[in-house]
Design a protein around this motif. Sequence first.
Motif, mmCIF file in Angstrom:
data_model
loop_
_atom_site.group_PDB
_atom_site.id
_atom_site.type_symbol
_atom_site.label_atom_id
_atom_site.label_comp_id
_atom_site.label_asym_id
_atom_site.label_seq_id
_atom_site.Cartn_x
_atom_site.Cartn_y
_atom_site.Cartn_z
ATOM 1 N N PHE A 138 78.603 81.150 69.721
ATOM 2 C CA PHE A 138 77.133 81.037 69.773
ATOM 3 C C PHE A 138 76.664 80.108 70.896
ATOM 4 N N VAL A 139 77.577 79.202 71.317
ATOM 5 C CA VAL A 139 77.175 78.225 72.334
ATOM 6 C C VAL A 139 77.070 78.943 73.681
ATOM 7 N N GLY A 140 75.929 78.761 74.364
ATOM 8 C CA GLY A 140 75.738 79.421 75.659
ATOM 9 C C GLY A 140 75.041 80.757 75.538
ATOM 10 N N ARG A 141 74.784 81.192 74.295
ATOM 11 C CA ARG A 141 74.055 82.445 74.140
ATOM 12 C C ARG A 141 72.609 82.307 74.569
ATOM 13 N N ASP A 142 72.056 83.411 75.005
ATOM 14 C CA ASP A 142 70.662 83.477 75.401
ATOM 15 C C ASP A 142 69.759 83.108 74.226
ATOM 16 N N VAL A 143 68.832 82.184 74.454
ATOM 17 C CA VAL A 143 67.950 81.785 73.357
ATOM 18 C C VAL A 143 66.541 82.368 73.523
ATOM 19 N N ARG A 144 66.380 83.239 74.509
ATOM 20 C CA ARG A 144 65.052 83.810 74.739
ATOM 21 C C ARG A 144 64.562 84.549 73.496
ATOM 22 N N GLY A 145 63.315 84.306 73.159
ATOM 23 C CA GLY A 145 62.728 84.994 72.015
ATOM 24 C C GLY A 145 62.916 84.269 70.699
ATOM 25 N N LEU A 146 63.812 83.270 70.669
ATOM 26 C CA LEU A 146 63.950 82.503 69.420
ATOM 27 C C LEU A 146 62.684 81.672 69.225
ATOM 28 N N ARG A 147 62.246 81.603 67.995
ATOM 29 C CA ARG A 147 61.015 80.859 67.702
ATOM 30 C C ARG A 147 61.393 79.472 67.187
ATOM 31 N N VAL A 148 60.907 78.448 67.878
ATOM 32 C CA VAL A 148 61.242 77.078 67.497
ATOM 33 C C VAL A 148 60.000 76.399 66.935
ATOM 34 N N GLY A 149 60.116 75.898 65.728
ATOM 35 C CA GLY A 149 58.991 75.251 65.055
ATOM 36 C C GLY A 149 58.953 73.756 65.330
ATOM 37 N N VAL A 150 57.747 73.236 65.503
ATOM 38 C CA VAL A 150 57.554 71.804 65.665
ATOM 39 C C VAL A 150 56.721 71.332 64.466
ATOM 40 N N PRO A 151 57.346 70.612 63.529
ATOM 41 C CA PRO A 151 56.623 70.220 62.314
ATOM 42 C C PRO A 151 55.665 69.064 62.580
ATOM 43 N N ARG A 152 54.393 69.299 62.285
ATOM 44 C CA ARG A 152 53.405 68.275 62.641
ATOM 45 C C ARG A 152 53.551 67.016 61.797
ATOM 46 N N GLU A 153 54.106 67.131 60.603
ATOM 47 C CA GLU A 153 54.241 65.946 59.747
ATOM 48 C C GLU A 153 55.295 64.959 60.258
ATOM 49 N N TYR A 154 56.065 65.355 61.260
ATOM 50 C CA TYR A 154 57.112 64.448 61.744
ATOM 51 C C TYR A 154 56.580 63.442 62.768
ATOM 52 N N ARG A 155 55.294 63.547 63.075
ATOM 53 C CA ARG A 155 54.700 62.519 63.958
ATOM 54 C C ARG A 155 54.349 61.315 63.101
ATOM 55 N N VAL A 156 55.336 60.452 62.882
ATOM 56 C CA VAL A 156 55.117 59.349 61.946
ATOM 57 C C VAL A 156 54.463 58.165 62.642
ATOM 58 N N ASP A 157 53.762 57.354 61.840
ATOM 59 C CA ASP A 157 53.112 56.148 62.359
ATOM 60 C C ASP A 157 54.149 55.204 62.944
ATOM 61 N N GLY A 158 53.806 54.608 64.047
ATOM 62 C CA GLY A 158 54.658 53.579 64.630
ATOM 63 C C GLY A 158 55.859 54.129 65.372
ATOM 64 N N MET A 159 55.879 55.450 65.586
ATOM 65 C CA MET A 159 57.012 56.021 66.332
ATOM 66 C C MET A 159 56.861 55.617 67.801
ATOM 67 N N PRO A 160 57.930 55.074 68.398
ATOM 68 C CA PRO A 160 57.816 54.643 69.798
ATOM 69 C C PRO A 160 57.425 55.812 70.701
ATOM 70 N N ALA A 161 56.646 55.470 71.732
ATOM 71 C CA ALA A 161 56.170 56.488 72.678
ATOM 72 C C ALA A 161 57.336 57.230 73.314
ATOM 73 N N GLU A 162 58.418 56.510 73.545
ATOM 74 C CA GLU A 162 59.579 57.132 74.198
ATOM 75 C C GLU A 162 60.147 58.286 73.367
ATOM 76 N N ILE A 163 60.150 58.079 72.062
ATOM 77 C CA ILE A 163 60.665 59.121 71.168
ATOM 78 C C ILE A 163 59.733 60.330 71.222
ATOM 79 N N GLU A 164 58.448 60.038 71.173
ATOM 80 C CA GLU A 164 57.415 61.070 71.252
ATOM 81 C C GLU A 164 57.586 61.882 72.550
ATOM 82 N N GLN A 165 57.789 61.167 73.643
ATOM 83 C CA GLN A 165 57.933 61.838 74.944
ATOM 84 C C GLN A 165 59.189 62.702 74.980
ATOM 85 N N LEU A 166 60.260 62.152 74.409
ATOM 86 C CA LEU A 166 61.518 62.899 74.407
ATOM 87 C C LEU A 166 61.353 64.196 73.631
ATOM 88 N N TRP A 167 60.641 64.098 72.544
ATOM 89 C CA TRP A 167 60.398 65.269 71.690
ATOM 90 C C TRP A 167 59.647 66.329 72.499
#
Lengths: 491, 485
Positions: free
Chosen positions: A255-284
């Motif tokens: 599976f490693v190296g397989r084409d990921v085009r078309g895969l749907r990736v979810g970003v859960p809004r509840e994971y933006r927790v209070d006090g999370m460093p900006a760097e972590i936010e940016q990395l995300w």
Amino acid sequence: MTELTALTLTDAVEGLRTKRFSAEEITRAHLEAMEGARTLNAFTVETPDRALEMARASDARIARGEGGPLEGAPLGVKDLFSTEGVETTAGSRILQGFKPPYESTVTANLWRDGAVMLGKLNMDEFAMGSSNETSAWGPVANPWRSRGSNASLTPGGSSGGSASAVAADLCLGATASDTGGSIRQPAAFTGTVGIKPTYGRCSRWGMVAFASSLDQAGPITRSVSDAALMLRSMSGHDPKDSTSLPVETPDFTQFVGRDVRGLRVGVPREYRVDGMPAEIEQLWEQGVAWLRDAGCEIVEVSLPHTRYALPAYYIVAPAEASSNLARYDGMRFGYRAGGGTLTEVYENTRAEGFGDEVKRRILIGTYVLSAGFYDAYYLRALKVRRRIADDFDRAWETCDALLTPSTPTAAFALGDKDADPVTMYLNDVFTVPANLAGLPGISVPAGLDANGLPLGLQLVGRALDEGTLFSLAGALEQAAAFRAKPERWWS
Amino acid sequence: MTDTLIQGRTGPWEIVLGLEVHAQVASRAKLFSGAAVGFGAGPNAQVSTVDAGFPGMLPVLNRFCVEQAVKTGLGLNAQIHRTSRFDRKNYFYPDLPQGYQISQLYHPIVGEGALEVERDDGSTFTVGIERLHLEQDAGKSIHDMDPHSTYVDLNRSGTALMEIVSRPDMRSAEDAAAYVRTLRTLLRALGTCDGDMEKGNLRADVNVSVRRPGEGLGTRCEIKNVNSFRFIMQAIEYEARRQVEILEDGGKITQETRLFDPGRGETRSMRSKEEAHDYRYFPDPDLLPLVLEEAWIEEIRASLPELPAARRRRFAEQYGLTAYDAGVLTAEDERAAYFERAAGGRNAKLVANWTVNDLLGRLSAEDRGIAESPIPPETLGELVGLIEEGTISSKIAKTVFEKLWAGEGSAREVVEREGLVQVSDTGALEAAVDKLIAANPDKAEAVKSKPQAIGWFVGQVMKETGGKANPAVVNALLRARLGID
């Protein structure tokens, strides 16, 4: 010889197969590296004699053209896994001197596939901890240090020894275990890859239990391919574990190296927790961009019960632990204190044998299961657990995997979070939900923070869909091109 | 049997009894470890690392034990739960290596059922079954081998038990004993438990309370581990008396667990309230819910042997036996099989008499089971056949029985060898009768007005012929000669 220890597991296995070097050579290189890195306190037991014996046996098999998929590869074993005849303490004084008369299924699978055991890796006591400071054998040091600082940092926990040893090139890969984040958080803190597979993918037989319904074994390695290779060997149905899933193990490496085009990736809004460093936010955000660039479709999803995950976890896990750890009574194995009566022997053995964090969790667990509190705590926590699983099920209607930070911070200093256990528990906020729902999660090193410390991104997938995680993790790995190594201050 | 009330100083009291029977599953392997089960092995010889609670060891449910629980549930006409669960009961004790017992508190495998119980007098009553669940047994602590230490034998640790919980449907010690006896017979017929109470394979906890007739249930005490019929009755009688005395003195019963001391014949408190355990039951996370397929349950149902109650009814109907004989003959599989083999083609009531009175009486005097009978069923049947066809009298048959017991051959062989054939030859008997009448003219005269006195003449002829005369033939001859109708 050092370059032999710097190889990825995948390259090392290939080099061994093609006889570019021998198993004995690469094993000796690792044993030397271990000797030189004792300051890290990553290993609790080194088994050089056994390692060399296994390596020679591997060389003989390779010479005969036999050899398994991990033939001759030196690995470390988290001290949670029972190893026949080799002291297994799970980081606890109460198991001091305990040499199991059996081999855990996971490690037996690795040896079956030709791997070589270098020794046992330090960990938080009974896997309870996020900094490796609860180990009875002292904390493990993270090979990474903040730029310009000599302060010792935590490698995370509970698989801190595994993460530290892999990051410091003391072994090609290591077994680890994850009850609430104990693979993914240390992997994130040490710039390594760590996957907790679907609950039931790896047998728990012979793995010292912390919280049975959450514990799951997995590897910590230096690349996504390595994780796929090692997990393939660790996995498999085991009739000796009733919760082991009766499914075939796919070849994860495909599976490693397989084409990921078309895969749907979810970003859960509840994971933006209070006090999370900006760097972590940016990395995300960076991670989101990388996957979008790779052709994934990014969707925002909601996991509304996320904020109840940590409290539910800290009821369910201690409840199970309070019962699982009842067997450590000084009667049949391990540490035993004196006393005039049976009750005194029990009390003294457990008072002297267990550390503070373990005692704290046994007390919490005993409390939440006791008559009159069971419904309010334990039963309610089980209901929350169901809701959290439902949240994920709903998310899978619109996406194939979730992308989140692995941890809310980078590695912190040893001793930093001693005062308040709750701040320590908060370290698991992004990792715990996958355990409660039994889902696979992988942490991939994605960059360095301003202090030069590694940060990780986590992907969480559907049950038994590690394949998709490996494909996405491979895409992240390629995009992040994380090549940084800690400076070798320890040798 | 109807008057089961206890007379107290202040009036009558009714005893209310419910039982929890622990029946060890007749399985060669333990409930979760696959280790062997057996009696008499050396200490700690049958212990796996699972039973000893070693780190990382996990339980795997034994399918055979589940099948036995289902079978027993079906035998109790009980509801089989398609889904059940295992829970952990947590407490510390050296003979409990894991620190918890795996049991089924919340979702037992078997639910409501009923057992028809037969008393000694043949009357029956029904005991409601609340549930049957599977659980592990603990090991054994031995306190009397050393003054300072306790020894622990884990051979029993992890052995499968069925806990069968009754409704409080019994009102006397005799009824409680009859319930356990009937249950034991059922378990043995099903083959799910050997019922050996001496080895502790069948033990009972008895819940005892008393009340004024017609009133609601009183506070109960649980008497633990009573392991013989006699002790069950003794414990109940003592405990009921104790409770009546407390209540009549104006006291209150404390709900508690008590232990029966067979030496003193009394019960005593086992633990005080301060030591009361909080078992912290919760679902065992090492085990998945147990889900049974309907087809498998039906397969087990189809494989059930004829159960004692049904067999008892069949014996009464098919063979015309009394309720008592039917009860005795169906109490054990081997007895029923023996009887049916002996009774084939014979007068079944007669066979039943011989089996119950003569054979079982003799066996029980020698403390032997029917499987150890020196007389095979075919031989006993043959003996009855000889009586039926008039070859021997019942009296001679007793003599033949003794010789059969001593293993001297088949019934016919014995009768022929010993010359015990009944004389039905009218000619030979006529001579004896004529001689007797001639020698006793006054008695012959007297019998004409008092016909029942004919018995004396019959007796004399029997004596004369060494018991071999056919009494019916003698009787007919005498009547003809003496002119009695």
